[in-house]
Design a protein around this motif. Structure first.
Motif, short mmCIF file in Angstrom:
data_model
loop_
_atom_site.label_atom_id
_atom_site.label_comp_id
_atom_site.label_asym_id
_atom_site.label_seq_id
_atom_site.Cartn_x
_atom_site.Cartn_y
_atom_site.Cartn_z
N THR A 88 41.48 55.78 -40.77
CA THR A 88 40.68 55.49 -39.58
C THR A 88 41.28 56.24 -38.40
O THR A 88 42.43 56.04 -38.05
N LEU A 123 32.00 46.06 -41.83
CA LEU A 123 32.92 45.75 -40.73
C LEU A 123 32.45 46.43 -39.44
O LEU A 123 33.23 47.06 -38.73
N LYS A 124 31.19 46.26 -39.14
CA LYS A 124 30.60 46.86 -37.94
C LYS A 124 31.30 46.39 -36.68
O LYS A 124 31.42 47.12 -35.70
N GLY A 125 31.79 45.17 -36.68
CA GLY A 125 32.42 44.60 -35.49
C GLY A 125 33.84 45.05 -35.27
O GLY A 125 34.44 44.73 -34.23
N GLN A 126 34.41 45.77 -36.21
CA GLN A 126 35.80 46.20 -36.06
C GLN A 126 35.88 47.38 -35.10
O GLN A 126 35.01 48.24 -35.09
N ARG A 186 36.71 52.68 -37.44
CA ARG A 186 36.48 51.94 -38.68
C ARG A 186 35.08 51.32 -38.71
O ARG A 186 34.37 51.39 -39.72
N GLY A 187 34.68 50.71 -37.61
CA GLY A 187 33.35 50.12 -37.56
C GLY A 187 32.23 51.14 -37.69
O GLY A 187 31.12 50.81 -38.14
N GLN A 188 32.51 52.39 -37.34
CA GLN A 188 31.49 53.43 -37.39
C GLN A 188 31.06 53.77 -38.81
O GLN A 188 29.97 54.29 -39.03
N THR A 243 30.46 51.56 -41.19
CA THR A 243 29.37 50.62 -41.46
C THR A 243 28.12 51.01 -40.67
O THR A 243 27.01 50.94 -41.20
N GLU A 257 28.76 40.58 -41.67
CA GLU A 257 30.12 41.00 -41.34
C GLU A 257 31.09 40.38 -42.33
O GLU A 257 30.98 39.20 -42.70
N ASN A 304 38.14 39.63 -46.08
CA ASN A 304 38.84 40.87 -45.80
C ASN A 304 40.20 40.89 -46.49
O ASN A 304 40.62 41.92 -47.04
#
Length: 337
Positions: free
Chosen positions: A129, A178-181, A185-187, A189, A207, A213
């Motif tokens: 990431t 993990l869109k909310g991370q 990293r979220g990108q 998702t 999520e 996780n």
């Protein structure tokens, strides 16, 4: 006659000097074992000790440690960005020569630590990431990235799954990610979701919670619940190596037959290879996490010893499916692929 002989002798001496210089030059560039000995590195496999994906990264770290000779301290973070940020601060306090870690915390939280690292002479580099702004700022001083371009990898997986599953506008897809991370990293998702949105699909998003996780088995009830509440889901994407390794468990728990739903995900493992062979798992992006361990150690050693700039390596170049899984499975069993 004497002059002639003197010239001959002078020529012989000149040749000898040239040979001597050439030999000295050759010896100066001879390979040196353990050439990174004495360099201290903090390395972050990412997940729990022995966990899926994290262990492949760890194996890459360990092989680089053996080959190159640095002293490496390992920090296992259970895929928890906050825990990882705390551990990075701990590593900085030990004044190591280099840190190889994930960019899970995002730029806002991590950039001050990157600044601190280079200010104190610690080489900071990323894997899996990215931290693109920090990398741009410090690439000449050794900040590199080894991993996938995450948004592009997510979009590629979603688009390929849509094509292979013959996805039609209005079809349902389930993205578990993990869109909310924070940060890059979220990108990944987001990339998956964008690919399905572009194809006109109805995206059902979940999520990944902190328990799942850390332990993919904790998500079994969630998976069964989502599938039961949304009949007719055509594609499932698991945006997490641990969850992808558990697809066989999830599918059986939801009473799905092999091929009934098209499963796509990230990262090879022995369980994932088995699920592909059984027909549950249909498509996998292989990020080659072993390289995400080995190459950052090499990066730090090259910068510390020779002043090289940071490496930038895309490790996610191929899909794995039923047509090529037999070639990858033996390596997955050794936790190299």
């Amino acid at each position: 006659m004497l002059i002639h002989r003197a010239r001959e002798a002078g020529f012989a001496v000149g040749v000898a000097l040239i040979v001597s210089v050439a030999a000295t030059s050759a010896y100066a560039t001879d390979p040196t074992p353990k050439w990174c000995q004495g360099v201290k590195i903090a390395a972050f496999p990412g997940g729990p000790q022995g966990g899926v994906f994290a262990n492949n990264v760890y194996n890459g770290f360990k092989q680089a440690e053996l080959d190159l000779g640095p002293s490496v301290t390992y920090y296992f973070s259970d895929w928890d960005p906050n825990k990882m940020l705390t551990q990075i601060q701990q590593a900085l306090a030990t004044k190591v020569d280099g840190i190889a870690t994930y960019g899970f915390g995002g730029e806002a939280a991590t950039a001050p630590m990157v600044d601190q690292a280079f200010a104190q002479g610690t080489i900071f580099t990323t894997l899996n990431t990215s931290l693109p702004e920090s990398q741009k700022k410090y690439s000449a001083k050794g900040f590199g990235y080894v991993g996938a371009p995450n948004y592009a990898a997510g979009f590629a997986l979603g688009a390929e799954a849509a094509k292979r599953a013959d996805l039609k506008a209005g079809d349902k897809v389930f993205v578990w990610g993990l869109k909310g991370q924070g940060g890059d990293r979220g990108q990944r998702t987001v990339g998956v979701i964008d690919a399905f949105t572009k194809a006109g699909a109805k995206v059902i998003y979940q999520e990944i919670d902190s328990a799942t996780n850390a332990d993919p088995n904790a998500g079994t009830a969630t998976f069964v619940g989502v599938m039961g509440a949304n009949p007719g889901i055509k594609i499932v994407v698991t945006d997490h190596g641990g969850l992808t390794s558990n697809v066989g468990v999830y599918a059986r728990a939801a009473s799905l037959k092999p091929g009934q739903v098209f499963f796509a995900g990230f990262d090879m493992s022995p369980n994932t290879a088995q699920a592909v062979k059984e027909g549950y798992q249909n498509l996998v992006i292989d990020q080659q996490p072993y390289l995400q361990g080995y190459l950052p150690i090499l990066n730090i050693c090259l910068t510390k010893k020779f002043g090289f700039s940071g490496l930038d390596v895309n490790t996610a170049g191929a899909f794995v499916d039923s047509s090529n899984v037999d070639a990858v499975a033996p390596l997955a069993a050794k936790e190299i692929r």
